[in-house]
Enzyme design. Sequence first.
Site, mmCIF file in Angstrom:
data_model
loop_
_atom_site.group_PDB
_atom_site.id
_atom_site.type_symbol
_atom_site.label_atom_id
_atom_site.label_comp_id
_atom_site.label_asym_id
_atom_site.label_seq_id
_atom_site.Cartn_x
_atom_site.Cartn_y
_atom_site.Cartn_z
ATOM 1 N N GLU A 96 -1.302 -0.527 26.675
ATOM 2 C CA GLU A 96 -2.408 0.408 26.898
ATOM 3 C C GLU A 96 -3.150 0.079 28.190
ATOM 4 O OE1 GLU A 96 -6.152 2.573 24.757
ATOM 5 O OE2 GLU A 96 -4.596 1.642 23.541
ATOM 6 N N HIS B 299 8.463 -2.287 18.691
ATOM 7 C CA HIS B 299 8.761 -3.676 19.041
ATOM 8 C C HIS B 299 10.242 -3.921 18.765
ATOM 9 C CE1 HIS B 299 4.504 -4.146 19.487
ATOM 10 N NE2 HIS B 299 4.309 -3.761 18.233
ATOM 11 N N SER C 217 11.437 -10.264 19.408
ATOM 12 C CA SER C 217 10.316 -11.201 19.373
ATOM 13 C C SER C 217 10.342 -12.086 20.616
ATOM 14 C CB SER C 217 10.356 -12.048 18.107
ATOM 15 O OG SER C 217 11.517 -12.841 18.094
ATOM 16 N N HIS D 84 4.442 12.732 32.485
ATOM 17 C CA HIS D 84 3.744 14.018 32.701
ATOM 18 C C HIS D 84 2.402 13.741 33.359
ATOM 19 C CE1 HIS D 84 1.923 17.920 32.020
ATOM 20 N NE2 HIS D 84 0.916 17.305 31.432
ATOM 21 N N GLY E 79 -0.657 15.997 34.189
ATOM 22 C CA GLY E 79 -1.377 17.260 34.153
ATOM 23 C C GLY E 79 -2.801 17.097 34.651
#
Length: 138
Positions: free
Chosen positions: A61, A88, A91, A105, A107
């Site tokens: 993120e 995931h 490991s 994308h 926009g």
Amino acid sequence: MDTTTILKAFNNRSKNTLMETLDIEYVAVGDDFLTAKMPVNSSVHQPYGQLHGGATAALAESVGSAASNFFIDGKTQFVNGIQLSINHIKSKEEGFVFATARNIHKGRTTHLWEVKIVDENDHLISVAKMTNIVLNKK
């Protein structure tokens, strides 16, 4: 603006944030990508000694959100993440992981990113898809 200046600006913005807590560092930028790295050690482990999926998601993120800043007017707009989906694959117990965001994308109001997380040996650790919304500052 050269890549060194861009990376320095992104890393400076990470001070006193979760990115600093997780020791996330932006390390590479190009025309169509942004890459950050994060060390894998006990500070990002789950109880079984492996990389915590939540830390991996925070890395994904962070790089996906930061990358959207290339496509907005920072004086009048800002970006918020509105959706993150992550799978995931493998490991990891120690070393580093690298997250690279590539735009799917772009926009006016939404950006969609694919974020691949690999280790220092280029083994695929996780794959994420992130959607950001572009909002106007008040």
